[in-house]
Design a protein around this motif. Structure first.
Motif, PDB file in Angstrom:
ATOM      1  N   CYS A 180       4.606   0.890  11.316  1.00  0.00           N
ATOM      2  CA  CYS A 180       5.048   1.813  10.275  1.00  0.00           C
ATOM      3  C   CYS A 180       4.516   1.349   8.913  1.00  0.00           C
ATOM      4  O   CYS A 180       4.078   0.218   8.772  1.00  0.00           O
ATOM      5  N   THR A 181       4.585   2.252   7.933  1.00  0.00           N
ATOM      6  CA  THR A 181       3.946   1.983   6.637  1.00  0.00           C
ATOM      7  C   THR A 181       4.897   1.348   5.633  1.00  0.00           C
ATOM      8  O   THR A 181       5.909   1.959   5.283  1.00  0.00           O
ATOM      9  N   PRO A 182       4.568   0.162   5.127  1.00  0.00           N
ATOM     10  CA  PRO A 182       5.329  -0.390   4.001  1.00  0.00           C
ATOM     11  C   PRO A 182       4.914   0.316   2.704  1.00  0.00           C
ATOM     12  O   PRO A 182       3.720   0.468   2.434  1.00  0.00           O
ATOM     13  N   ILE A 183       5.912   0.757   1.934  1.00  0.00           N
ATOM     14  CA  ILE A 183       5.663   1.411   0.648  1.00  0.00           C
ATOM     15  C   ILE A 183       6.336   0.577  -0.443  1.00  0.00           C
ATOM     16  O   ILE A 183       7.550   0.370  -0.401  1.00  0.00           O
ATOM     17  N   LEU A 184       5.559   0.093  -1.391  1.00  0.00           N
ATOM     18  CA  LEU A 184       6.104  -0.673  -2.507  1.00  0.00           C
ATOM     19  C   LEU A 184       5.863   0.108  -3.797  1.00  0.00           C
ATOM     20  O   LEU A 184       4.744   0.583  -4.027  1.00  0.00           O
ATOM     21  N   LEU A 185       6.905   0.236  -4.606  1.00  0.00           N
ATOM     22  CA  LEU A 185       6.791   0.914  -5.897  1.00  0.00           C
ATOM     23  C   LEU A 185       7.341   0.016  -6.987  1.00  0.00           C
ATOM     24  O   LEU A 185       8.440  -0.535  -6.846  1.00  0.00           O
ATOM     25  N   GLU A 233       3.579   6.283 -14.350  1.00  0.00           N
ATOM     26  CA  GLU A 233       3.606   4.860 -14.733  1.00  0.00           C
ATOM     27  C   GLU A 233       3.870   3.944 -13.551  1.00  0.00           C
ATOM     28  O   GLU A 233       3.803   2.715 -13.691  1.00  0.00           O
ATOM     29  N   LEU A 234       4.227   4.515 -12.404  1.00  0.00           N
ATOM     30  CA  LEU A 234       4.541   3.669 -11.241  1.00  0.00           C
ATOM     31  C   LEU A 234       3.267   3.057 -10.658  1.00  0.00           C
ATOM     32  O   LEU A 234       2.199   3.684 -10.653  1.00  0.00           O
ATOM     33  N   ILE A 235       3.403   1.838 -10.154  1.00  0.00           N
ATOM     34  CA  ILE A 235       2.318   1.188  -9.426  1.00  0.00           C
ATOM     35  C   ILE A 235       2.747   1.128  -7.959  1.00  0.00           C
ATOM     36  O   ILE A 235       3.829   0.622  -7.641  1.00  0.00           O
ATOM     37  N   ALA A 236       1.902   1.660  -7.075  1.00  0.00           N
ATOM     38  CA  ALA A 236       2.277   1.776  -5.664  1.00  0.00           C
ATOM     39  C   ALA A 236       1.350   0.962  -4.775  1.00  0.00           C
ATOM     40  O   ALA A 236       0.139   0.891  -5.017  1.00  0.00           O
ATOM     41  N   ALA A 242      -1.956   9.892   4.583  1.00  0.00           N
ATOM     42  CA  ALA A 242      -0.861  10.857   4.441  1.00  0.00           C
ATOM     43  C   ALA A 242       0.165  10.350   3.433  1.00  0.00           C
ATOM     44  O   ALA A 242       0.678  11.116   2.610  1.00  0.00           O
ATOM     45  N   ASN A 243       0.436   9.053   3.459  1.00  0.00           N
ATOM     46  CA  ASN A 243       1.407   8.520   2.500  1.00  0.00           C
ATOM     47  C   ASN A 243       0.831   8.437   1.086  1.00  0.00           C
ATOM     48  O   ASN A 243       1.557   8.598   0.110  1.00  0.00           O
ATOM     49  N   ARG A 244      -0.474   8.199   0.998  1.00  0.00           N
ATOM     50  CA  ARG A 244      -1.097   8.295  -0.330  1.00  0.00           C
ATOM     51  C   ARG A 244      -0.935   9.721  -0.867  1.00  0.00           C
ATOM     52  O   ARG A 244      -0.615   9.929  -2.028  1.00  0.00           O
ATOM     53  N   ARG A 245      -1.122  10.700   0.017  1.00  0.00           N
ATOM     54  CA  ARG A 245      -0.978  12.087  -0.418  1.00  0.00           C
ATOM     55  C   ARG A 245       0.467  12.382  -0.840  1.00  0.00           C
ATOM     56  O   ARG A 245       0.711  13.084  -1.816  1.00  0.00           O
ATOM     57  N   ASN A 246       1.438  11.825  -0.088  1.00  0.00           N
ATOM     58  CA  ASN A 246       2.842  11.991  -0.483  1.00  0.00           C
ATOM     59  C   ASN A 246       3.076  11.446  -1.889  1.00  0.00           C
ATOM     60  O   ASN A 246       3.745  12.078  -2.713  1.00  0.00           O
ATOM     61  N   LEU A 247       2.542  10.278  -2.161  1.00  0.00           N
ATOM     62  CA  LEU A 247       2.747   9.657  -3.485  1.00  0.00           C
ATOM     63  C   LEU A 247       2.039  10.450  -4.576  1.00  0.00           C
ATOM     64  O   LEU A 247       2.592  10.669  -5.658  1.00  0.00           O
ATOM     65  N   GLN A 248       0.827  10.909  -4.280  1.00  0.00           N
ATOM     66  CA  GLN A 248       0.079  11.701  -5.272  1.00  0.00           C
ATOM     67  C   GLN A 248       0.824  12.991  -5.582  1.00  0.00           C
ATOM     68  O   GLN A 248       0.910  13.403  -6.741  1.00  0.00           O
ATOM     69  N   ARG A 249       1.357  13.609  -4.545  1.00  0.00           N
ATOM     70  CA  ARG A 249       2.107  14.858  -4.719  1.00  0.00           C
ATOM     71  C   ARG A 249       3.332  14.647  -5.611  1.00  0.00           C
ATOM     72  O   ARG A 249       3.776  15.547  -6.303  1.00  0.00           O
ATOM     73  N   ALA A 250       3.882  13.417  -5.579  1.00  0.00           N
ATOM     74  CA  ALA A 250       5.046  13.081  -6.413  1.00  0.00           C
ATOM     75  C   ALA A 250       4.631  12.661  -7.818  1.00  0.00           C
ATOM     76  O   ALA A 250       5.489  12.356  -8.647  1.00  0.00           O
ATOM     77  N   GLY A 251       3.317  12.601  -8.079  1.00  0.00           N
ATOM     78  CA  GLY A 251       2.847  12.288  -9.428  1.00  0.00           C
ATOM     79  C   GLY A 251       2.396  10.856  -9.643  1.00  0.00           C
ATOM     80  O   GLY A 251       2.052  10.465 -10.749  1.00  0.00           O
ATOM     81  N   VAL A 252       2.392  10.065  -8.570  1.00  0.00           N
ATOM     82  CA  VAL A 252       1.949   8.672  -8.694  1.00  0.00           C
ATOM     83  C   VAL A 252       0.418   8.645  -8.716  1.00  0.00           C
ATOM     84  O   VAL A 252      -0.238   9.353  -7.941  1.00  0.00           O
ATOM     85  N   GLN A 253      -0.133   7.872  -9.624  1.00  0.00           N
ATOM     86  CA  GLN A 253      -1.590   7.829  -9.788  1.00  0.00           C
ATOM     87  C   GLN A 253      -2.195   6.483  -9.398  1.00  0.00           C
ATOM     88  O   GLN A 253      -3.347   6.412  -8.982  1.00  0.00           O
ATOM     89  N   GLN A 254      -1.424   5.410  -9.578  1.00  0.00           N
ATOM     90  CA  GLN A 254      -1.950   4.064  -9.296  1.00  0.00           C
ATOM     91  C   GLN A 254      -1.496   3.648  -7.898  1.00  0.00           C
ATOM     92  O   GLN A 254      -0.372   3.196  -7.715  1.00  0.00           O
ATOM     93  N   ILE A 255      -2.379   3.831  -6.924  1.00  0.00           N
ATOM     94  CA  ILE A 255      -2.018   3.613  -5.519  1.00  0.00           C
ATOM     95  C   ILE A 255      -3.060   2.718  -4.870  1.00  0.00           C
ATOM     96  O   ILE A 255      -4.254   3.026  -4.890  1.00  0.00           O
ATOM     97  N   GLU A 256      -2.595   1.619  -4.298  1.00  0.00           N
ATOM     98  CA  GLU A 256      -3.502   0.694  -3.607  1.00  0.00           C
ATOM     99  C   GLU A 256      -3.204   0.715  -2.108  1.00  0.00           C
ATOM    100  O   GLU A 256      -2.054   0.572  -1.703  1.00  0.00           O
TER     101      GLU A 256
END
Ligand SMILES: [Zn+2]
Length: 265
Positions: A118-123, A163-166, A216-230
């Motif tokens: 499963c995917t770990p998501i850190l914000l 402003e979130l870093i993901a 898919a999870n990057r897309r979820n974060l982008q859809r929520a407005g997160v821009q800084q995603i690693e």
């Protein structure tokens, strides 16, 4: 991600998340623990039939990286849902019931969670000094657990998504994650342009497609407005030398851990 090591415990961290100061984090591998096969060796979960004493010894080694033990971190009882809980140090040593993400802005609080595909998501919200840790398998992904985390951080801390870093941690990759009708239907319902997330089977175009869980999870974060995603770029099923993989090891395996710490000021 950056490979690092401390006291014989290898771990990974995201280059984009601060590695010292107010926040600390680590994604552990399966290496450096005391458990025998098939839990070899840094299994951090008692939800698999490993000996509890060995799991506790592994947790001391892993969480000890940041001076913690099992009673000085907050755990979560994961259920593949989209519920999010805000926690404090009063929750130390407990398992938050039935949530797949935990958040805090309390200095001194540490979050932990275990994985095997499963995917770990850190914000991290550097403006409000708040952190969140989440777990998304295919179910959490189509239910948009990452989006629920972002919404909860906006509500609880006033976070601004831009402003979130993901960080999206090691999970089963599109190279290995063949899926059937149930997942295919759910992906079609959850995402516009779903075919870009359901890739042709490399063995045969007629066979079941492969789901791109991290994308898919990057897309979820982008859809929520997160821009800084690693993204980690690491597949747990390809790299069973580094990680436990439920799929690649037919369910007979352990769980690798993660820790996300908001240091006391
Ligand atoms: Zn793979």
């Amino acid at each position: 991600m950056i490979f690092d090591q401390s006291s014989g415990i290898p771990f990974l961290r995201f280059a984009g998340l601060p590695g010292n100061g107010r926040v600390q984090h680590a994604i552990f591998t399966r290496q450096g623990g005391v458990s025998p096969a098939p839990f070899d060796s840094l299994n951090l979960s008692v939800s698999v039939p490993d000996e509890k004493e060995r799991v506790y010894a592994n947790r001391r080694r892993a969480y000890g990286l940041y001076g913690r033990d099992t009673d000085t971190v907050v755990h979560a009882h994961l259920v593949h849902g989209r519920d999010v809980a805000r926690v404090t140090q009063a929750d130390n040593g407990t398992w938050l019931p039935r949530v797949d993400a935990i958040l805090t802005d309390e200095p001194g609080c540490a979050l932990t969670m275990n994985f095997a595909d499963c995917t770990p998501i850190l914000l991290y919200d550097p403006a409000h000094q708040a952190i969140g840790l989440g777990h998304a398998g295919w179910q959490g992904t189509v239910k948009d657990l990452p989006g629920a985390m972002v919404a909860a951080m906006q509500r609880e801390f006033g976070s601004r998504p831009a402003e979130l870093i993901a960080g999206i941690g090691p999970c089963i990759g599109p190279c290995c994650y063949e899926v059937g009708e149930v997942v295919i239907t759910a992906v079609h319902a959850a995402f516009p342009n779903p075919d870009s997330l359901l890739l042709p089977n490399p063995q045969s175009p007629a066979a079941n497609p492969h789901f791109d869980l991290p994308a898919a999870n990057r897309r979820n974060l982008q859809r929520a407005g997160v821009q800084q995603i690693e993204l980690s770029g690491l597949c747990t099923a390809c790299r069973t030398d580094l990680f436990f993989s439920h799929r690649a090891e037919n369910g007979r395996t352990g769980r690798f851990g993660s820790i996300f710490v908001l240091e006391a000021t």
